[in-house]
Design a protein around this motif. Structure first.
Motif, short mmCIF file in Angstrom:
data_model
loop_
_atom_site.label_atom_id
_atom_site.label_comp_id
_atom_site.label_asym_id
_atom_site.label_seq_id
_atom_site.Cartn_x
_atom_site.Cartn_y
_atom_site.Cartn_z
N UNK A 203 3.70 5.71 1.85
CA UNK A 203 3.19 4.43 1.40
C UNK A 203 3.57 4.12 -0.03
N UNK A 204 3.49 5.12 -0.90
CA UNK A 204 3.87 4.94 -2.29
C UNK A 204 5.37 4.68 -2.40
N UNK A 205 6.15 5.42 -1.62
CA UNK A 205 7.60 5.26 -1.67
C UNK A 205 8.02 3.84 -1.27
N UNK A 206 7.34 3.26 -0.28
CA UNK A 206 7.68 1.91 0.15
C UNK A 206 7.50 0.89 -0.96
N UNK A 207 6.48 1.10 -1.80
CA UNK A 207 6.24 0.21 -2.93
C UNK A 207 7.26 0.46 -4.03
N UNK A 208 7.51 1.73 -4.33
CA UNK A 208 8.45 2.08 -5.41
C UNK A 208 9.86 1.58 -5.10
N UNK A 209 10.24 1.52 -3.85
CA UNK A 209 11.58 1.07 -3.48
C UNK A 209 11.82 -0.39 -3.83
N UNK A 210 10.74 -1.15 -4.05
CA UNK A 210 10.86 -2.56 -4.39
C UNK A 210 11.02 -2.80 -5.89
N UNK A 211 10.89 -1.75 -6.70
CA UNK A 211 11.05 -1.89 -8.14
C UNK A 211 12.53 -2.10 -8.48
N UNK A 212 12.82 -2.86 -9.54
CA UNK A 212 14.23 -3.12 -9.88
C UNK A 212 15.01 -1.87 -10.24
N UNK A 213 14.39 -0.91 -10.94
CA UNK A 213 15.13 0.30 -11.30
C UNK A 213 15.40 1.15 -10.06
N UNK A 214 14.49 1.13 -9.09
CA UNK A 214 14.71 1.86 -7.84
C UNK A 214 15.87 1.23 -7.06
N UNK A 215 15.86 -0.11 -6.97
CA UNK A 215 16.95 -0.79 -6.26
C UNK A 215 18.29 -0.54 -6.93
N UNK A 216 18.30 -0.56 -8.26
CA UNK A 216 19.55 -0.35 -8.99
C UNK A 216 20.05 1.08 -8.83
N UNK A 217 19.15 2.06 -9.02
CA UNK A 217 19.57 3.46 -8.91
C UNK A 217 19.96 3.81 -7.48
#
Length: 256
Positions: A203-217
């Motif tokens: 559940x946490x990972x699904x939210x973190x994947x929407x962050x801009x730094x996560x998308x960029x990395x």
């Protein structure tokens, strides 16, 4: 020149392109001369890349650690310059009245923001060259399409610039300093930069994947580590953040 040999004054502003170029060069010099900015933009990303590539601190999965880390550190470099560094510098310029005085000059406000963006891009180019050289020295073997990498970096810069300007234009300088550094540290740990997102609960990972730094990395990692095609999903996330951040900054940015 008149008949008597004297020069006739010709008052007026310089051409717009020359003004933007001069302001971009000034912004770049100021950024590179600032010790705190150098710490964020050069020292910290370099140390993280070298440390985690040579010391087995974090499990980065199969393959060489530098292949996983280099794309994430490039994303961190973009965030440190476009978001953290720009937010702090612009916030204190606003506090000390620098932006108010520049806004009264012949340089239009949009041109000033263009110059700041140009300064960010120049700094990022230097960061990419430095970090890429260090990563190659550590044994990095990148793959993928350079155009996809460039598109990710440009959209990432737009997303982080919008958020940085929004913060600098709405909060007090001291609050911007604290908030920008706190966000930098949180996203460093939770944004998939050095710690894989699959280490977090679902559940946490699904939210973190929407962050801009996560998308960029993640996008950079898909292209450079796995040789994937255009990462449309990550590009879409960055595009949404860019539109929201830049739109909000244009709407609520206060110059004084």
């Amino acid at each position: 020149m008149t008949a008597t040999g004297t020069f006739t004054p010709a008052p007026g502003s310089a051409p717009l392109g020359r003004m933007i170029g001069a302001q971009t060069a000034l912004e770049t010099r100021m950024l590179l001369r600032n010790g705190e900015q150098l710490l964020l933009t050069v020292v910290i990303p370099t140390l993280l890349l070298v440390l985690f590539s040579t010391v087995d601190v974090v499990d980065t999965g199969a393959g060489k650690a530098v292949d996983f880390l280099a794309p994430g550190i490039l994303a961190l470099a973009v965030m440190s310059t476009a978001f953290t560094g720009q937010a702090i510098a612009t916030g204190f310029e606003r506090r000390y009245g620098v932006l108010k005085r520049l806004a009264a000059s012949p340089l239009p406000r949009w041109a000033l923001m263009t110059a700041k963006t140009g300064s960010v891009l120049v700094t990022e180019a230097l960061q990419v060259v430095l970090l890429t050289a260090i990563a190659f020295a550590l044994g990095w073997s990148p793959h993928g399409d350079p155009l996809s990498v460039l598109l990710l970096l440009v959209l990432g810069t737009a997303a982080f610039s919008g958020l940085g300007l929004l913060m600098a234009g709405t909060l007090k300088a001291e609050a911007t300093l604290a908030a920008a550094n706190l966000v930098f540290l949180l996203l460093l740990v939770c944004g998939g930069v050095v710690v894989p997102l699959d280490k977090f609960p679902g559940g946490v990972r699904s939210v973190l994947e929407l962050l801009p730094v996560s998308a960029l990395s993640d996008g950079l990692r898909d292209v450079l580590q796995h040789g994937a095609g255009v990462p449309w999903g990550d590009l879409g996330i960055l595009a949404v953040w860019a539109v929201l951040g830049l739109g909000a900054a244009a709407r609520w940015f206060r110059w004084e």
